[in-house]
Design an enzyme around this catalytic site. Structure first.
Site, PDB file in Angstrom:
ATOM      1  N   ALA A 109       3.273   6.098  13.895  1.00 58.72           N
ATOM      2  CA  ALA A 109       3.558   7.533  14.007  1.00 58.72           C
ATOM      3  C   ALA A 109       4.250   7.827  15.341  1.00 58.72           C
ATOM      4  CB  ALA A 109       2.259   8.332  13.892  1.00 58.72           C
ATOM      5  N   LEU A 162       5.986   5.706  17.259  1.00 62.18           N
ATOM      6  CA  LEU A 162       7.345   5.132  17.268  1.00 62.18           C
ATOM      7  C   LEU A 162       8.309   6.048  16.502  1.00 62.18           C
ATOM      8  CD1 LEU A 162       6.537   1.360  16.598  1.00 62.18           C
ATOM      9  CD2 LEU A 162       7.649   2.285  18.642  1.00 62.18           C
ATOM     10  N   CYS A 178       7.666   1.479   6.133  1.00 64.19           N
ATOM     11  CA  CYS A 178       6.436   1.833   6.854  1.00 64.19           C
ATOM     12  C   CYS A 178       6.371   3.253   7.403  1.00 64.19           C
ATOM     13  CB  CYS A 178       6.228   0.859   8.008  1.00 64.19           C
ATOM     14  SG  CYS A 178       5.932  -0.820   7.441  1.00 64.19           S
ATOM     15  N   PHE A 212       2.213  -5.854  13.406  1.00 64.59           N
ATOM     16  CA  PHE A 212       3.150  -4.989  14.129  1.00 64.59           C
ATOM     17  C   PHE A 212       4.585  -5.492  14.088  1.00 64.59           C
ATOM     18  CE2 PHE A 212      -1.012  -4.101  16.007  1.00 64.59           C
ATOM     19  CZ  PHE A 212      -1.039  -2.711  15.954  1.00 64.59           C
ATOM     20  N   LEU A 213       4.866  -6.535  13.290  1.00 64.28           N
ATOM     21  CA  LEU A 213       6.233  -7.070  13.281  1.00 64.28           C
ATOM     22  C   LEU A 213       7.205  -6.013  12.766  1.00 64.28           C
ATOM     23  CD1 LEU A 213       7.368  -7.729  10.177  1.00 64.28           C
ATOM     24  CD2 LEU A 213       5.792  -9.605  10.360  1.00 64.28           C
ATOM     25  N   THR A 223       2.943   4.894  -1.086  1.00 62.76           N
ATOM     26  CA  THR A 223       2.499   6.277  -1.210  1.00 62.76           C
ATOM     27  C   THR A 223       2.172   6.555  -2.682  1.00 62.76           C
ATOM     28  OG1 THR A 223       4.018   6.837   0.577  1.00 62.76           O
ATOM     29  CG2 THR A 223       3.182   8.672  -0.731  1.00 62.76           C
ATOM     30  N   THR A 238       0.869  -1.185   0.000  1.00 61.55           N
ATOM     31  CA  THR A 238       0.000   0.000   0.000  1.00 61.55           C
ATOM     32  C   THR A 238       0.909   1.240   0.000  1.00 61.55           C
ATOM     33  OG1 THR A 238      -0.083  -0.240   2.413  1.00 61.55           O
ATOM     34  CG2 THR A 238      -1.983  -1.043   1.180  1.00 61.55           C
TER      35      THR A 238
HETATM   36  P1  NAD Z   1       5.716  -6.368  -0.110  1.00 66.86           P
HETATM   37  O1  NAD Z   1       5.841  -5.435  -1.236  1.00 66.86           O
HETATM   38  O2  NAD Z   1       6.939  -7.057   0.413  1.00 66.86           O
HETATM   39  O3  NAD Z   1       4.653  -7.525  -0.486  1.00 66.86           O
HETATM   40  C1  NAD Z   1       3.454  -7.274  -1.116  1.00 66.86           C
HETATM   41  C2  NAD Z   1       3.212  -8.374  -2.158  1.00 66.86           C
HETATM   42  O4  NAD Z   1       1.892  -8.256  -2.649  1.00 66.86           O
HETATM   43  C3  NAD Z   1       4.135  -8.301  -3.375  1.00 66.86           C
HETATM   44  O5  NAD Z   1       4.879  -9.504  -3.490  1.00 66.86           O
HETATM   45  C4  NAD Z   1       3.167  -8.105  -4.561  1.00 66.86           C
HETATM   46  O6  NAD Z   1       3.572  -8.788  -5.736  1.00 66.86           O
HETATM   47  C5  NAD Z   1       1.886  -8.695  -4.012  1.00 66.86           C
HETATM   48  N1  NAD Z   1       0.687  -8.217  -4.679  1.00 66.86           N
HETATM   49  C6  NAD Z   1       0.329  -6.940  -4.980  1.00 66.86           C
HETATM   50  N2  NAD Z   1      -0.873  -6.906  -5.559  1.00 66.86           N
HETATM   51  C7  NAD Z   1      -1.305  -8.193  -5.656  1.00 66.86           C
HETATM   52  C8  NAD Z   1      -2.476  -8.806  -6.153  1.00 66.86           C
HETATM   53  N3  NAD Z   1      -3.477  -8.069  -6.652  1.00 66.86           N
HETATM   54  N4  NAD Z   1      -2.576 -10.154  -6.114  1.00 66.86           N
HETATM   55  C9  NAD Z   1      -1.583 -10.909  -5.597  1.00 66.86           C
HETATM   56  N5  NAD Z   1      -0.447 -10.384  -5.090  1.00 66.86           N
HETATM   57  C10 NAD Z   1      -0.310  -9.043  -5.112  1.00 66.86           C
HETATM   58  O7  NAD Z   1       5.018  -5.564   1.078  1.00 66.86           O
HETATM   59  P2  NAD Z   1       5.124  -5.850   2.648  1.00 66.86           P
HETATM   60  O8  NAD Z   1       6.338  -5.201   3.207  1.00 66.86           O
HETATM   61  O9  NAD Z   1       4.881  -7.292   2.907  1.00 66.86           O
HETATM   62  O10 NAD Z   1       3.891  -4.991   3.167  1.00 66.86           O
HETATM   63  C11 NAD Z   1       2.565  -5.387   2.920  1.00 66.86           C
HETATM   64  C12 NAD Z   1       1.635  -4.536   3.745  1.00 66.86           C
HETATM   65  O11 NAD Z   1       1.916  -4.726   5.146  1.00 66.86           O
HETATM   66  C13 NAD Z   1       1.772  -3.032   3.507  1.00 66.86           C
HETATM   67  O12 NAD Z   1       0.516  -2.434   3.614  1.00 66.86           O
HETATM   68  C14 NAD Z   1       2.652  -2.575   4.656  1.00 66.86           C
HETATM   69  O13 NAD Z   1       2.433  -1.227   4.999  1.00 66.86           O
HETATM   70  C15 NAD Z   1       2.208  -3.483   5.780  1.00 66.86           C
HETATM   71  N6  NAD Z   1       3.214  -3.738   6.817  1.00 66.86           N
HETATM   72  C16 NAD Z   1       4.517  -3.949   6.479  1.00 66.86           C
HETATM   73  C17 NAD Z   1       5.451  -4.243   7.478  1.00 66.86           C
HETATM   74  C18 NAD Z   1       6.902  -4.489   7.132  1.00 66.86           C
HETATM   75  O14 NAD Z   1       7.708  -4.573   8.036  1.00 66.86           O
HETATM   76  N7  NAD Z   1       7.284  -4.634   5.891  1.00 66.86           N
HETATM   77  C19 NAD Z   1       5.037  -4.348   8.798  1.00 66.86           C
HETATM   78  C20 NAD Z   1       3.696  -4.142   9.103  1.00 66.86           C
HETATM   79  C21 NAD Z   1       2.779  -3.846   8.100  1.00 66.86           C
HETATM   80  C1  UDX Z   2       8.315  -0.629  11.993  1.00 66.43           C
HETATM   81  C2  UDX Z   2       7.592  -0.846  13.314  1.00 66.43           C
HETATM   82  O1  UDX Z   2       8.568  -0.948  14.369  1.00 66.43           O
HETATM   83  C3  UDX Z   2       6.739  -2.101  13.265  1.00 66.43           C
HETATM   84  O2  UDX Z   2       6.013  -2.244  14.473  1.00 66.43           O
HETATM   85  C4  UDX Z   2       5.782  -1.989  12.081  1.00 66.43           C
HETATM   86  O3  UDX Z   2       5.010  -3.167  11.988  1.00 66.43           O
HETATM   87  C5  UDX Z   2       6.548  -1.762  10.795  1.00 66.43           C
HETATM   88  O4  UDX Z   2       7.370  -0.591  10.923  1.00 66.43           O
HETATM   89  P1  UDX Z   2      10.458  -1.673  10.817  1.00 66.43           P
HETATM   90  O5  UDX Z   2      10.347  -0.495   9.927  1.00 66.43           O
HETATM   91  O6  UDX Z   2      10.578  -3.018  10.226  1.00 66.43           O
HETATM   92  O7  UDX Z   2       9.208  -1.726  11.813  1.00 66.43           O
HETATM   93  O8  UDX Z   2      11.739  -1.483  11.779  1.00 66.43           O
HETATM   94  P2  UDX Z   2      12.010  -0.573  13.074  1.00 66.43           P
HETATM   95  O9  UDX Z   2      12.773  -1.388  14.034  1.00 66.43           O
HETATM   96  O10 UDX Z   2      10.816   0.097  13.582  1.00 66.43           O
HETATM   97  O11 UDX Z   2      13.016   0.543  12.503  1.00 66.43           O
HETATM   98  C6  UDX Z   2      12.589   1.523  11.594  1.00 66.43           C
HETATM   99  C7  UDX Z   2      13.717   2.515  11.374  1.00 66.43           C
HETATM  100  O12 UDX Z   2      13.958   3.304  12.531  1.00 66.43           O
HETATM  101  C8  UDX Z   2      15.053   1.863  11.009  1.00 66.43           C
HETATM  102  O13 UDX Z   2      15.697   2.606  10.017  1.00 66.43           O
HETATM  103  C9  UDX Z   2      15.811   1.929  12.313  1.00 66.43           C
HETATM  104  O14 UDX Z   2      17.202   1.909  12.136  1.00 66.43           O
HETATM  105  C10 UDX Z   2      15.337   3.265  12.855  1.00 66.43           C
HETATM  106  N1  UDX Z   2      15.476   3.399  14.313  1.00 66.43           N
HETATM  107  C11 UDX Z   2      14.809   2.556  15.140  1.00 66.43           C
HETATM  108  C12 UDX Z   2      16.267   4.423  14.830  1.00 66.43           C
HETATM  109  O15 UDX Z   2      16.867   5.204  14.100  1.00 66.43           O
HETATM  110  N2  UDX Z   2      16.366   4.545  16.198  1.00 66.43           N
HETATM  111  C13 UDX Z   2      15.710   3.717  17.048  1.00 66.43           C
HETATM  112  O16 UDX Z   2      15.841   3.892  18.273  1.00 66.43           O
HETATM  113  C14 UDX Z   2      14.901   2.688  16.511  1.00 66.43           C
END
Ligand code: NAD
Ligand code: UDX
Length: 482
Positions: A221, A223, A272, A158-159, A90, A88
């Protein structure tokens, strides 16, 4: 047997479903994606993402009750619960460009679910989405398939990357939002029963759909706000001779504040934080909440300031020019223990240095040369829109070199920038690095991983974010009077 299908085999869909399959042998989990190469990688010995502990979890259940498939429609049609974990990003054009979430991928997934469904389904929002998305999705589903009962739940993830497996195995909380109707409550209970296989009941929180959707944006936001707060303090520490690590320690000892997420850095990155805050800003603007929107916008602005402040430190310390000088960049991923480079601070720092005509030699233990070149060629916000990719300009390609060893990257360099806190950077032989560099040898630590005193003893000119300045490190030019 309950059947789960997850649309989107990315950083969230893959690990989350693997954990569900591991903990719930009585549930069949199929992860589907339109990206065939990604699915093939999930089915191979080299998974498409690097995440500590993930290989073991996938190996334990792949082929048993965990499957990866590009046959999206077949598995969606067969599922009782459909998770949607698509990207999702920007928006890059049109209404809300540069702020609003682009729900194209989500909407096309929803339309496909409506098209192929022949039985009632629970549809779970796993992606991070704007508040009220569930209402839009509900309309798309029910208007396109009138015979089926769809219940929409919000179950944000929230991972954090790098610790995803730990976070999934022992989540602080699992959040489920649903409609406050008998059918809605039944759907919430069904999803709760999945997580209850391993998550203590008191950690599974249920609430209304809109609260759940907003909670995810609010958590990210707040965090990110902590990081921008400590980064803003780091600038003041540098100006006054204080040490931001000592300040963070003192502040974090207050039990109301706590010690986590107070590490000053070159700036937060990742897919994120920026995206979700901009999304929040846009939602506030759409609701006429200008002051609230401006408040959150500032978190992103301080993050941009921190990145450009770092670049200015490098350039001004090195006699106001890095033109033609070799700068080693150690670390390109947005944090340690991941190969993910989405929105990494390294991209902006490298752009700044390239803009001043530096030659960059990059080393990161998990990021490929191909990825780094693509990242440096991309426009802001284009990383999640594959159709916008463009080749890097030939001049820029000549300025960047990617190597597979920190010593190779630093050989003959004038300066070193540490941009990711990889553990191995703490254990490098800095005397060897110093001996191989041009003199004076500069080191700019954007992650506070090095021992400043030891490196100064070796002979380095050291800058470490928020630490007392080395007399060699030049103060930033004062801001022009407004
Ligand atoms: P990603 O880009 O790694 O994975 C998304 C996948 O969805 C891609 O492989 C893409 O090919 C597939 N896709 C897109 N449209 C599709 C469709 N119509 N049918 C089938 N597959 C399709 O993204 P991500 O990092 O896993 O993030 C996914 C969502 O989770 C986002 O909204 C993100 O904000 C949220 N999120 C991400 C994290 C993180 O740490 N990455 C943590 C929490 C929440
Ligand atoms: C974040 C949220 O932590 C997670 O809960 C949500 O689901 C996805 O977005 P992520 O982006 O994977 O996770 O990693 P995070 O550990 O939050 O770090 C984000 C960025 O902040 C990194 O660039 C990290 O280096 C930076 N960071 C983190 C700092 O600069 N200082 C800190 O104290 C912590």
């Amino acid at each position: 047997m309950v059947k789960i299908c997850c649309i989107g085999a990315g950083y969230v869909g893959g690990p989350t479903m693997a954990m569900i399959a591991l903990k719930c042998p009585d549930i069949e989990v199929v992860v589907v994606d339109i990206a065939v190469a990604r699915i093939n990688a999930w089915n191979s010995d080299r998974l498409p993402i690097f995440e500590p502990g993930l290989d073991e979890v996938v190996k334990a259940c792949r082929g048993r009750n965990l499957f990866f498939s590009a046959d999206v429609e077949k598995h969606v049609a067969a599922a009782d619960i459909v998770f949607v974990s698509v990207n999702t990003p920007t928006k890059t054009r049109g209404l809300g460009a540069g702020k609003a979430a682009d729900l194209t991928y989500w909407e096309s997934a929803a339309r496909m679910i409506a098209d192929v469904s022949k039985s009632d389904k629970i549809v779970v929002e796993k992606s991070t989405v704007p508040v009220k998305t569930a209402e839009a999705i509900e309309k798309i589903l029910t208007h396109n398939n009138k015979g089926i009962n769809f219940q929409i739940l919000s179950n944000p993830e929230f991972l954090a990357e790098g610790t995803a497996i730990e976070d999934l195995a022992k989540p602080d909380r699992v959040l489920i939002g649903g409609r406050e109707t008998p059918e809605g409550r039944k759907a919430v209970e069904a999803l709760k029963a999945v997580y209850a296989h391993w998550v203590p009941e008191e950690n599974i929180i249920t609430m209304n759909l809109w609260s759940a959707e907003i909670s995810k944006l609010a958590a990210n936001a707040i965090l990110a706000q902590r990081i921008s707060s400590i980064n803003a303090m780091s600038a003041l520490c540098e100006a006054t001779g204080a040490d931001v690590a000592e300040v963070a320690y003192a502040v974090g000892k207050d039990s109301r504040i706590g010690p986590k997420f107070l590490n000053a850095s070159v700036g937060f990155g990742g897919s994120c934080f920026q995206k979700d805050i901009l999304n929040l800003v846009y939602i506030c603007e759409c609701n006429g909440l200008t002051e609230v929107a401006n408040y959150w916008k500032q978190v992103v602005q301080i993050n941009d300031y921190q990145k450009s402040r770092f670049v200015k430190r490098v350039v001004s310390s090195m006699f106001n020019t890095v033109s033609g000088k070799k700068i080693a960049v150690l670390g390109f991923a947005f944090k340690k223990d991941t190969g993910d480079t989405r929105e990494t601070a390294a991209i902006d720092v490298c752009h700044g240095l390239l803009g001043d005509n530096a030659k960059i030699s990059v080393y990161d233990p998990q990021v490929t040369a191909d990825q780094i070149m693509r990242d440096l060629a991309m426009n802001k916000f284009d990383w999640d829109h594959p159709q916008h990719l463009q080749p890097m300009s030939p001049t820029a390609t000549k300025q960047v070199d990617v190597v597979w060893d920190a010593y190779e990257a630093t050989k003959g360099a004038h300066g070193v920038c540490i941009l990711t806190e990889w553990d191995e950077f703490k254990k490098l032989d800095y005397k060897r690095i110093y001996d191989g560099m041009q003199k004076p040898a500069f080191i700019f630590d954007g992650r506070n991983v090095i021992n400043v005193d030891e490196l100064r003893k070796i002979g380095f000119v050291v800058y470490s974010v928020g630490k007392p300045l080395d007399p060699w490190v030049k103060d930033l030019p004062a801001a022009p009077p407004s």
